[in-house]
Design an enzyme around this catalytic site. Sequence first.
Site, PDB file in Angstrom:
ATOM      1  N   ASN A  81      -1.389   5.536   3.087  1.00  0.00           N
ATOM      2  CA  ASN A  81      -1.622   6.030   1.728  1.00  0.00           C
ATOM      3  C   ASN A  81      -2.800   6.994   1.754  1.00  0.00           C
ATOM      4  O   ASN A  81      -3.858   6.671   2.308  1.00  0.00           O
ATOM      5  CB  ASN A  81      -1.920   4.847   0.794  1.00  0.00           C
ATOM      6  CG  ASN A  81      -1.984   5.246  -0.659  1.00  0.00           C
ATOM      7  OD1 ASN A  81      -1.825   6.409  -1.004  1.00  0.00           O
ATOM      8  ND2 ASN A  81      -2.222   4.277  -1.515  1.00  0.00           N
ATOM      9  N   GLY A 132      -2.836  -3.221  -2.014  1.00  0.00           N
ATOM     10  CA  GLY A 132      -1.496  -3.690  -1.714  1.00  0.00           C
ATOM     11  C   GLY A 132      -1.411  -4.366  -0.359  1.00  0.00           C
ATOM     12  O   GLY A 132      -2.342  -4.308   0.465  1.00  0.00           O
ATOM     13  N   GLU A 172      -0.818  -5.056   3.391  1.00  0.00           N
ATOM     14  CA  GLU A 172      -1.017  -4.129   4.509  1.00  0.00           C
ATOM     15  C   GLU A 172      -0.636  -4.797   5.825  1.00  0.00           C
ATOM     16  O   GLU A 172      -0.914  -5.986   6.046  1.00  0.00           O
ATOM     17  CB  GLU A 172      -2.480  -3.662   4.580  1.00  0.00           C
ATOM     18  CG  GLU A 172      -2.889  -2.801   3.392  1.00  0.00           C
ATOM     19  CD  GLU A 172      -4.327  -2.322   3.478  1.00  0.00           C
ATOM     20  OE1 GLU A 172      -4.685  -1.426   2.693  1.00  0.00           O
ATOM     21  OE2 GLU A 172      -5.086  -2.842   4.309  1.00  0.00           O
ATOM     22  N   SER A 187      -6.642   2.251  -2.356  1.00  0.00           N
ATOM     23  CA  SER A 187      -7.764   1.489  -2.911  1.00  0.00           C
ATOM     24  C   SER A 187      -8.288   0.540  -1.847  1.00  0.00           C
ATOM     25  O   SER A 187      -7.547  -0.311  -1.352  1.00  0.00           O
ATOM     26  CB  SER A 187      -7.313   0.694  -4.146  1.00  0.00           C
ATOM     27  OG  SER A 187      -6.889   1.542  -5.177  1.00  0.00           O
ATOM     28  N   SER A 197       0.835  -1.199   0.000  1.00  0.00           N
ATOM     29  CA  SER A 197       0.000   0.000   0.000  1.00  0.00           C
ATOM     30  C   SER A 197       0.871   1.251   0.000  1.00  0.00           C
ATOM     31  O   SER A 197       1.802   1.378   0.784  1.00  0.00           O
ATOM     32  CB  SER A 197      -0.914  -0.001   1.234  1.00  0.00           C
ATOM     33  OG  SER A 197      -1.753   1.125   1.236  1.00  0.00           O
ATOM     34  N   GLY A 198       0.564   2.178  -0.917  1.00  0.00           N
ATOM     35  CA  GLY A 198       1.329   3.419  -1.031  1.00  0.00           C
ATOM     36  C   GLY A 198       2.473   3.356  -2.016  1.00  0.00           C
ATOM     37  O   GLY A 198       3.235   4.320  -2.128  1.00  0.00           O
ATOM     38  N   THR A 219      -2.196   2.569  -8.076  1.00  0.00           N
ATOM     39  CA  THR A 219      -3.365   3.221  -8.677  1.00  0.00           C
ATOM     40  C   THR A 219      -2.952   4.202  -9.767  1.00  0.00           C
ATOM     41  O   THR A 219      -3.544   4.244 -10.853  1.00  0.00           O
ATOM     42  CB  THR A 219      -4.184   3.941  -7.597  1.00  0.00           C
ATOM     43  OG1 THR A 219      -4.621   2.981  -6.620  1.00  0.00           O
ATOM     44  CG2 THR A 219      -5.385   4.636  -8.191  1.00  0.00           C
TER      45      THR A 219
END
Length: 1083
Positions: free
Chosen positions: A174, A404, A406, A178, A127-128, A132
């Site tokens: 993030n 992603g 986490e 998403s 994530s981050g 996206t």
Amino acid sequence: MVLCAGSGSEPSLAGMGSPGEPGLLVCGGTEDLAALEELDEARLLQNLSGRFLQQRVYTYIGDILIAMNPFQSLPLYEKPVSEKYQNHEKGTLPPHIFAVADRAYQAMLGHLATGSQNQCIVISGESGAGKTESVKLLLQHIMHLCKGNSQLEQQILQVNPLLEAFGNAQTVMNDNSSRFGKYMQLRFQRSTVKGAKLSEYLLEKSRVVQQDAGERNFHVFYYMFAGLTAEEKDMYGLLDPSLYRYISGWFRTEDVAECWKHKYWEVRNALDMVGFQEQEQVDMQAILAGVLSLGNVTFQSQENNGALRVSEASKGWLKASAGQFGVQEEELLKCLICKVSVTRGEQIQRFHTQQQAEDARDSIAKVAYGRVFGWIVRKINELLAENVDPEVELREIGILDIFGFENFVVNRFEQLCINLANEQLQHFFNYHIFQLEQAAYQEEGLPWEAITFNNNKPILDLFLAKPLGLLSLLDEQSAFPQATDKTFVDKLNSTFKGNSHFQPCRGYVLGFSIIHYAGKVQYASSGFLEKNRDTLPANIRGLFINSVTPLLSVLFTATVSRTGTLMPHIKAKVLPGTDNNFNNTRKQSVGAQFRHSLSVLMERMYSANPHFVRCIKPNSQKEPGLVDSQVVLEQLRYNGLLETTRIRRNGFSWRPSFEEFAERYRILLIKPDVPLTRESCLEILRSTELKDWRCGKSRLFFKYWHQELLAKSMDLLENAAIIIQKTYKGFCCRKSYQELVVELRAREKHLQEEAERERNRQLELESQAQIASPVPVPRRRRPQHLPHSQPGADSLTQPPVPRPRSKLTESTPFDNFLCSRPCPVLGTEGQTGEEEEMRQIKRGATLRWFRETQAWKVMQDDGAFPGWLHGMISRREAENLLMDKPLGCFLVRISQSRPGYTLSYRGERRCRHYMIEMQPNARYVILGEDRAHTSLTALVQYHRTVGIQPFMETLTVPCEQKGDGDCDYEALKFHTLAPCPANGEKQPQKEQADLNGAPAVSHIQHAGATAVLKDVRFMKSKKCQEQQLSPGEEGAEPSPCEAGVARRAIPRLYPSIRLAMWEIQQFSSHPSNGSYAMLKPQN
């Protein structure tokens, strides 16, 4: 160790070496890690960090792209850069996300070695890491490569901002995370996109009712508060955002509020562009407002009997929520505080405890939001579905954008599902990069030193095995009404005791730990069973199905598929007590739906040719120009990038069979009937300059760059074939032309001789007449028209000359050069009777469309049309009108062959014509633009300040009508708005005949034509105006003029919402309420 960027140079698009080479060492590091001479973690980290600090965020590992999130905007994505990555050779340009899109697109078309087949692009990372944004760039470049010049491409591009608003949220890791997964399938016919389909996975519905510290709800709630006007907030029943329990935090700064306001209008435009109706948008926002109001309903026990009731302070919120949902307040209250069951024909009412009532409230909010999101996805699929013959074979490119990996401070059921999806993607990557490749070496007998990698198959078995996998045990416990989260954890501890990937939590912590491929994650099991069951309060489905809000009724009438997506269903009213089976044991759990959806996703991906993009997060602070070596090194390790680099350097990623290779490349031998055998393959390879390939027992083994070298050899032959075809066709055309010229000259000579003989005969007759006695001259016959097959001499000597076309014909097919003098209007001399009849039918249909659906929309307040609207005129007539006008002058005309408009624009040295389409949701869009408009006037006003793509030309001066007698409205002069007929009165037969395609009135002569044309400005009739001035009379029927006007869509129970807002303000003691005007209840 933390590295910071200095005054690093701007990113460059210089080439890195000659085509076909795997990579060269440049000043910013190696662009292809597979070309490194020494492979270790330190060398990989040094190379990636050095390139990142110089704003070179992309690096190759063979054909795999590494993308590091720059956390800032870089000048790498403009149109000139995109143009360079169009059918390019990999070695000539630096690594880029556009290169992956181009490679997938060319492979889908069959231009690469693999032949035409479906493709999928897998973007993975924690994530981050920038997944996206990478998906947006991939989609943008693929649509640029299509160049189909259709509105569908713009609609597909608008899907991302729409889904981001409803499916993304801010987390501690993030700002635009998403909270769902999506797989977009782009369907192509040859090189043109024909449709798209979305699949969504596991929306994090629990975020609607609960967010951890430092996190926010879904973006759309904040966008609404920032973007709605005061009048619209009043319409939806929205007050100060600080009053709502489901929204944590607020704008913080004015800059953030302004950004959210801009985002809201982007979402509204995306809804318009994709094709959502206005009433659907209003109903959707009313449901979202109802979710927020429902969250403020609190409960308390009655003192006399202990029964549960709604607190005094939240009665207004309950009334508001009922009005926004379009249901009865009493029925909604009953669903919240009690459960009604029917036993032997007798209704039994059991009151909830306070905790049960709060759970019911939150369940309704979560399910309502989840259904809205699922409906948006389903609607997008309906609007973007391909409209082609089912027998036509379509190819597709799939793009996966999924949450992603986490690891938060507190990890719940959602994080477990998210990390399971990432485990599945890692296994997909390992299978294609390591397992499949090394198994092929062993099977074909190639000498190979095995590369060890972290195989996560045991972790997937821990989750997905039956009947003792974690998800199976979760479903088993969820089926028992008496089971709790503690019994579930106890079951896991006893089942997975001794499993190296499972660890029980010590002490009094209710949870467990999983050793994932990316590290150890501890899960708090509180709420696992309830979230997996995803139950709804009894009777709530029947209540919402009978809602007066059509959208809410549709949402709960629809059934849920095995993968958790909404499926359309015929609406049927549900009686109370008949929907108890909605939550029975046969209903699939959330875990079962997610497992099945993952299975379907993997099946699609395994059937396509994959392209991998591995996203890396350079630091945890989301700071640009900063590299945290420890953070990057951890990602390199658990992604297995060192092993990936080693196998890409030493391995053979392309392994075609003998038959496949010979079938594809036998043309390189330039001889017919090449057998599909091993010997043919070797002969083909000897004719090329390829090196470092291997031959196995049944297939060939090539490095990743060999495909491009072979494709280049194929291109040379294809170009040579094109030159041969061009030369031969040119020879044939010249020969045919010369024969036609000889025939034409012979015919002309023959006609001249005939004319000379006729002239001599006439002279002879005249000389004889002078000598003879005078004789009465007989009456001459009227000259007969020559048939088309035998044209006269004049037509042969002066054939019609077509106007010169623009040099920009290929890119703008409606452009024409402006000549120094007006050009003649084309007639219909060459048309046959059928063509003329068809033209008149289309013309009549367009006139009928304009009169019935458009005339009242473009009419001004004074009843006349704007000066820039020039009726139904041809393109040549429009160009003649714009000939002497200044640069930027424009007019809008009605199309002659289709329902729609065309914007004619006076450009520099040429006149451009832009098609204006009217979408099914009554929005106007210039073909190729990304902005939808509510009216034709709004479109013109917008492009007075914003240029029209691709030349960014702005409208300046309208080309006004010259006055009476213009030809602009002749074809429409019998189509003025007639007096509004009384009930049952029919239109005049003459007018009805004209609507069905009467001939053009330019051929009709009548007295007073000037006066008629003067009134052809579609003045509203006096009777129609009188009816519009008094529309509120009791019992009066709306006139046709008024009935066509789109009334503003509002929520169905708007008066009830206003009354609820007034009650809320009476009880609210929030200081910000003083800024709101007190709303008085209305009858």
